[in-house]
Scaffold this active site. Structure first.
Site, PDB file in Angstrom:
ATOM      1  N   ASP A 112     -11.046  -0.395  -5.108  1.00 47.00           N
ATOM      2  CA  ASP A 112     -10.223  -0.067  -6.278  1.00 47.00           C
ATOM      3  C   ASP A 112     -11.128   0.610  -7.301  1.00 47.00           C
ATOM      4  O   ASP A 112     -12.341   0.396  -7.316  1.00 47.00           O
ATOM      5  CB  ASP A 112      -9.588  -1.328  -6.873  1.00 47.00           C
ATOM      6  CG  ASP A 112      -8.345  -1.011  -7.696  1.00 47.00           C
ATOM      7  OD1 ASP A 112      -7.218  -1.187  -7.174  1.00 47.00           O
ATOM      8  OD2 ASP A 112      -8.494  -0.577  -8.861  1.00 47.00           O
ATOM      9  N   CYS A 161       5.255   3.264  -4.330  1.00 42.15           N
ATOM     10  CA  CYS A 161       6.122   2.599  -5.311  1.00 42.15           C
ATOM     11  C   CYS A 161       6.802   3.618  -6.215  1.00 42.15           C
ATOM     12  O   CYS A 161       7.343   3.267  -7.254  1.00 42.15           O
ATOM     13  CB  CYS A 161       5.325   1.589  -6.132  1.00 42.15           C
ATOM     14  SG  CYS A 161       3.916   2.310  -6.975  1.00 42.15           S
ATOM     15  N   ASP A 191      -2.078   1.308  -0.748  1.00 38.74           N
ATOM     16  CA  ASP A 191      -1.059   0.941  -1.743  1.00 38.74           C
ATOM     17  C   ASP A 191      -1.383   1.605  -3.087  1.00 38.74           C
ATOM     18  O   ASP A 191      -1.737   0.934  -4.064  1.00 38.74           O
ATOM     19  CB  ASP A 191      -1.003  -0.592  -1.886  1.00 38.74           C
ATOM     20  CG  ASP A 191       0.106  -1.036  -2.836  1.00 38.74           C
ATOM     21  OD1 ASP A 191       1.023  -0.241  -3.109  1.00 38.74           O
ATOM     22  OD2 ASP A 191       0.053  -2.188  -3.310  1.00 38.74           O
ATOM     23  N   PHE A 206      -6.840   0.595  -2.715  1.00 41.81           N
ATOM     24  CA  PHE A 206      -6.090   0.323  -3.947  1.00 41.81           C
ATOM     25  C   PHE A 206      -5.758  -1.177  -3.978  1.00 41.81           C
ATOM     26  O   PHE A 206      -4.602  -1.582  -4.038  1.00 41.81           O
ATOM     27  CB  PHE A 206      -4.802   1.155  -4.047  1.00 41.81           C
ATOM     28  CG  PHE A 206      -5.003   2.638  -3.918  1.00 41.81           C
ATOM     29  CD1 PHE A 206      -5.350   3.405  -5.026  1.00 41.81           C
ATOM     30  CD2 PHE A 206      -4.860   3.280  -2.687  1.00 41.81           C
ATOM     31  CE1 PHE A 206      -5.527   4.779  -4.921  1.00 41.81           C
ATOM     32  CE2 PHE A 206      -5.040   4.640  -2.570  1.00 41.81           C
ATOM     33  CZ  PHE A 206      -5.373   5.403  -3.687  1.00 41.81           C
TER      34      PHE A 206
END
Ligand code: SAH
Length: 396
Positions: free
Chosen positions: A252, A339, A299, A231
């Protein structure tokens, strides 16, 4: 303080539950805890009072959001433009001793800077602004914010990034993203000595994931050998790992993000391999085909957008982390992030412990990290803490 002492703002009365929330240190009151908003214009500053008329402070009102009021002060604010100017000055001053080695950082982070609904990111000489509430969208408020930012930071330009979904929810008329001031739409910024291209009207978020800045530096400190940045977006972790690692690969699913990543690699004279793929599929293939790495960064985007998504999100994190752990060589470094606000640090650590057990690996915890300091966390507003970054080493 009683209502008779209040300035000219309209009054919003909140229920005992709403008042208790404010007294606990939070700044939001939900619509269900509002007693009366008679004649309050959308986006207005308001005086907040409890059901007995006791004044609790000054807030910004939204006529459509589930969060009906966001407190800006526990005092009565007489002059709202002066309040805005002072809070902007405070936000800039707060960061001065905390921010190093970067000309890109978040200048204003909404509630965490007592300016709910306003986000301003600085990318070198370009400012990128997001307006998320009715109150911050009022023309005079916009003008005050722009003039104070200009005076203090003297940017070449200020652009606005519009999230159409937010404008719809706040019942604001649609408007396009674009320049508010100046002409510059792109620039180059640097963090931790690494350079990045910035195109103000492209990319995700306001352009980059500034909240990871300090975690990039941590990864750069510990990373080694063959590294995989999963990512990778525009290459934040990969570019920071490159000086320390023998080989770096970024993955990605977004081709435009990888194109910028490649330009960033060239800008920094780094040789990095970029692969456009779904991380889940690729990690599965790599893990099965026996690929091994010394450093892996995970991530992913926010898997849990609401509390209801938590279980599914944790399964997603587990799948990724389990695969990564199987692919790490002994002594290998895992940097794993989330996140999602709804995933608590303890949830993430428990998921990682489960993954380590299932992968038959022993993990040593090196650091539990969070968001960079320009994204302040207010202890009484848990929602301001959202980014987690765990650094761990596989010992066998
Ligand atoms: N690590 C990056 C930020 C990552 S944001 C940085 O520091 O800048 C999450 C990224 O995941 C986005 O770039 C998005 O394009 C990508 N993404 C989302 N779903 C994906 C998937 N299934 N496979 C691979 N990439 C994905």
């Amino acid at each position: 303080m009683s209502l008779s002492a209040s300035p000219g703002f309209p009054v919003v009365k909140v229920s005992p539950r709403g008042a208790a929330r404010l007294k606990d240190g939070h700044v939001w009151v939900y619509r269900s805890d509002i007693v009366s908003t008679d004649g309050v214009p959308p986006g207005s500053p308001v005086v907040v009072a409890d059901h007995r008329g006791q004044v609790l402070g000054t807030a910004l009102y939204s006529s459509s959001s589930q969060i009906a009021i966001r407190l800006i002060s526990r005092e009565l604010v007489g002059d709202f433009p002066a309040y805005l100017r002072q809070r902007i000055a405070d936000a800039i001053a707060y960061r001065e001793p905390l921010i190093h080695d970067t000309n890109a950082y978040r200048v204003i982070f909404s509630e965490a800077d007592f300016l709910p609904g306003l986000i301003v990111d600085r990318y070198n000489d370009v400012l990128s602004m997001q307006i998320l509430t009715q109150a911050m969208d009022v023309e005079t408020v916009r003008e005050t914010v722009l003039s104070e930012l200009t005076e203090r930071l003297q940017p070449a330009s200020i652009i606005e990034r519009v999230d159409p979904r937010v404008r719809h929810l706040e019942e604001l008329s649609p408007r396009p993203s674009g320049l508010l001031q100046g002409e510059k739409l792109s620039t180059i910024f640097s963090m931790n000595g690494v350079q990045f291209h910035f195109a103000a009207l492209e990319g995700q978020k306001t352009g980059a994931f500034l909240d990871q800045r300090e975690n990039y530096a941590a990864a750069a400190q510990y990373g080694r050998g063959e590294a995989l940045d999963v990512f990778c977006y525009q290459g934040g972790f990969a570019l920071h790992l490159a000086p320390r690692c023998s080989r770096v690969t970024g993955i990605d699913s977004s081709r435009p993000a990888l194109e910028v990543a490649d330009q960033n690699a060239a800008l920094n004279h780094r040789d990095i391999e970029w692969i456009e793929a779904s991380a889940f599929d690729l990690l599965k293939d790599y893990a099965q085909s026996g690929q091994r790495y010394d450093t892996i960064v995970l991530d992913p985007p926010a898997f849990a957008k609401t509390k209801r998504d938590l279980d599914a999100a944790l399964r997603g994190y587990k799948e990724l982390n389990l695969r990564a752990l199987k692919m790490l060589r002994p002594g290998g470094l895992l940097v794993t992030c989330s996140c999602s606000y709804h995933v608590k640090p303890s949830d993430l650590l428990a998921m990682l412990a489960d993954s380590a057990r299932d992968a038959h690996r022993t993990l040593r915890l090196v650091e539990v990290r969070g968001q960079a300091k320009d994204h302040p966390v207010l202890l009484n507003i848990p929602e301001t803490a959202y980014l987690k970054c765990i650094v761990a080493i596989v010992s066998q």
